[in-house]
Design a protein around this motif. Structure first.
Motif, mmCIF file in Angstrom:
data_model
loop_
_atom_site.group_PDB
_atom_site.id
_atom_site.type_symbol
_atom_site.label_atom_id
_atom_site.label_comp_id
_atom_site.label_asym_id
_atom_site.label_seq_id
_atom_site.Cartn_x
_atom_site.Cartn_y
_atom_site.Cartn_z
ATOM 1 N N ASP A 369 26.011 37.900 18.077
ATOM 2 C CA ASP A 369 25.306 39.076 19.014
ATOM 3 C C ASP A 369 25.254 40.348 18.322
ATOM 4 O O ASP A 369 24.574 41.257 18.527
ATOM 5 N N LYS A 377 16.864 43.430 23.620
ATOM 6 C CA LYS A 377 17.774 43.256 24.989
ATOM 7 C C LYS A 377 17.470 44.154 25.961
ATOM 8 O O LYS A 377 16.809 45.278 25.673
ATOM 9 N N ASP A 405 20.565 41.278 30.312
ATOM 10 C CA ASP A 405 21.079 41.055 29.157
ATOM 11 C C ASP A 405 22.567 41.962 29.053
ATOM 12 O O ASP A 405 23.652 41.301 29.026
ATOM 13 N N ASN A 594 17.415 47.926 22.323
ATOM 14 C CA ASN A 594 17.777 47.641 23.664
ATOM 15 C C ASN A 594 17.154 48.622 24.562
ATOM 16 O O ASN A 594 17.131 49.762 24.363
#
Length: 625
Positions: A369, A377, A405, A594
């Motif tokens: 990750d 994400k 997520d 993200n």
């Protein structure tokens, strides 16, 4: 002399009645037919053996790889790998040593798998009755024998044979997984062409100098290690072998693609009954992603198994050479009999340790990750503030249901030191109680209504503690905790890190703050916890600050250069708060890592629209028509 001849009695035909191309085609089809029969002859044993080997990879090899990647990132000082800093990361001395270690360890496993298949097909070809114990002993004995005899050449051969056998898997990975697409798009075309060219030349040199029969010839101990392909295989026979392997992999790719399409079509049929299109799309996306991973594993195993079956059959076609080693295998294991208890204990201990480590990786997050490879994400803002009261357990539950997520929450400290979820310094907006949170003990806070302000149906919703959040979210969703730092007397960072350790949440959580001082305190408590600075811009030497693993920025202020600069320095870019389609698409194009949003389901739909949604829409139209 060992000689390969693609012409046998079963396909003997009048050469005057056939063209060379027709004759070659019939011979190759005959080989394919025989290969399939060998695969099917003892299919249950074959499946059981591959399942056991994949289980070893799943519980032992993959956790080990995760550990090595995690340690490499930590030792090299990188928290994040991108196309921008990949080259610097790869040429680092520590990385080179770790990659060599992985090359050896993974090579040993690949050799074990290949030798199991060679042994299995060798015994099957001679129609011997398979004995599981002897099959296992022969495989392990041959593993030690080949590594001792061939050394690095054996490991290199295992890697190359795996690549050759994994053509369908590689095609699927490049087509399906965004990580491969990203690096292909980010890599200059001249470098990509050069890399493919070098790989192709390397494969051809391997086939010419060593050849796919390396392990077969090594086990027969005939003519040395490197002479089988060059001296014992005539040019046209070598050409025919390459054609057979190429055609075999083409057929495999087509067959596996049909299986993939059938699986996805069945999934679309199941979700087509959903009345809510957004729910149908989200469900399909989730299944689509998960099934792709499992299918990739199946394709890899299927590819290497079927290719080794083809290679083994062509080797044995005109050879009555015995590749036994039964007596040697028995002698190899005899010294171990007197130490059975110790060996069993060591195996069980090693297995237990690795299972525990694997559990920790799955439960708390994986080192993989940390290596964000441009798969954007989605973080649900303040729990799920779009339709549920913010920073509540109900909001977190909603975020989990919507497949976010991450879930982002705000952490503050009450008068008596309890960690609670609250964004504002004052309780007034969400509870109507006009006091600062640090002026009120938790007993009073727990009695306040934090839901009525959002809607009467949410009346009675409470402000949760961080402990309650961890109990709910553990193993369910990653958490982005925004620490609302006020002063050192609250010990906010220290308390949060201590609670993370208590609940084993270190890898399931990231910590953000507007205070670099607070982030430094987090790193002092545990340097492995990932931290992000909430900021409106990246300036000066802040980009190299070791207390910062990523930047959380206002979306409208982020441009392509911002992302590129952050990535080159090994930092992620998270953006807030994004709720419109045009902005989502822009941020995806410039490569942010993200997206923080009030409506994660909508963002997921937009992000996946170019792939999954179009596929789903087409299938749904076909089904309905």
């Amino acid at each position: 002399m060992i000689c390969i001849d693609f012409y046998d009695k079963e396909t003997n035909m009048d050469k005057n009645q056939q063209t060379p191309k027709t004759n070659l085609l019939k011979k190759i089809l005959h080989i394919y037919s025989k290969t399939l029969k060998i695969i099917l002859r003892n299919i249950l044993y074959l499946i059981a053996g591959q399942v056991i080997l994949m289980g070893i990879a799943y519980f032992l090899l993959f956790p080990f790889i995760n550990m090595i990647i995690d340690d490499t990132l930590r030792l090299t000082g990188y928290s994040y790998i991108t196309a921008g800093n990949l080259f610097r990361f790869l040429v680092h001395p520590i990385t080179i040593l770790m990659l060599l270690l992985l090359f050896i360890v993974i090579g040993i496993f690949l050799t074990l798998d290949i030798l199991f298949l060679i042994t299995f097909f060798s015994l099957t070809e001679r129609e011997q009755k398979l004995k599981v114990v002897m099959l296992a002993k022969l495989t392990i004995y041959r593993l030690f024998y080949c590594i001792k005899k061939g050394r690095m050449t054996a490991l290199f051969t295992s890697w190359v044979l795996t690549v050759i056998s994994s053509v369908p898997f590689l095609m699927f990975a490049v087509w399906r997984f965004r990580n491969f697409k990203y690096y292909m798009e980010e890599t200059p075309s001249r470098y990509l062409f050069f890399g493919v060219f070098v790989l192709a030349i390397g494969m051809l040199l391997f086939l010419y100098f060593i050849g796919p029969y390396y392990y077969h010839s090594l086990l027969t101990e005939r003519n040395g290690l490197l002479t089988v392909s060059r001296k014992d295989i005539r040019p046209h026979e070598r050409r025919n072998l390459l054609i057979s392997i190429g055609g075999w992999n083409t057929l495999l790719a087509a067959f596996l693609f049909l299986i993939y399409m059938f699986t996805m079509a069945m999934t679309a049929v199941l979700v087509s009954g959903f009345s809510d299109r957004l729910e149908a799309t989200s469900t399909f996306i989730e299944v689509y992603d998960r099934m792709s991973v499992y299918l990739a594993l199946v394709i890899f195993v299927f590819g290497i198994t079927s290719n080794m079956a083809l290679i083994s059959y062509t080797f044995h076609r005109h050879r009555k050479l015995k590749i036994n080693g039964h007596e040697e295998a028995e002698d190899f294991f005899k010294p171990a009999y007197s130490y059975k208890k110790i060996i069993y204990f060591l195996i069980i201990t090693l297995f237990t340790i690795n299972v525990y480590y694997f559990y920790q990786v799955v439960h708390n997050g994986s080192a993989f990750d940390y290596m964000n490879l441009q798969d954007v994400k989605v973080t649900s803002h303040r729990g799920y503030s779009h339709s549920v009261p913010e920073n509540t357990l109900m909001a977190v539950t909603k975020a989990i249901a919507e497949k976010a997520d991450y879930v982002e929450v705000d952490i503050r400290v009450t008068k008596d030191g309890e960690l609670v979820l609250l964004h504002d310094p004052s309780l007034k907006r969400t509870t109507g109680y006009n006091k600062f949170i640090w002026e009120v003990p938790y007993e009073k806070v727990s009695q306040l209504d934090a839901g009525s302000w959002f809607g009467e149906e949410f009346a009675g919703t409470k402000i949760p503690t961080l402990k309650e959040l961890f109990e709910l979210a553990k193993g369910q969703v990653k958490i982005n905790m925004d620490l609302k730092y006020r002063n050192d007397s609250e010990d906010l960072a220290k308390k949060v890190v201590a609670l993370m350790k208590e609940y084993d949440m270190e890898k399931q959580c990231v910590i953000t703050s507007t205070s670099i001082h607070c982030l430094k305190q987090v790193k002092e408590e545990d340097s492995d916890i990932r931290t992000g600075l909430i900021t409106y811009g990246i300036y000066g030497g802040i980009i190299k600050n070791k207390a910062i693993d990523f930047f959380s920025m206002k979306a409208s202020l982020v441009i392509k250069n911002t992302v590129n600069e952050a990535h080159k320095n090994g930092r992620e870019v998270h953006v807030w708060t994004v709720n419109t389609k045009s902005e989502i698409e822009r941020l995806k194009r410039i490569g942010v890592d993200n997206i923080i949003t009030d409506n994660p389901a909508y963002v997921v739909k937009v992000l996946k629209n170019n792939e999954s949604d179009k596929f789903l829409t087409t299938l749904l139209k076909i089904i309905k028509d």
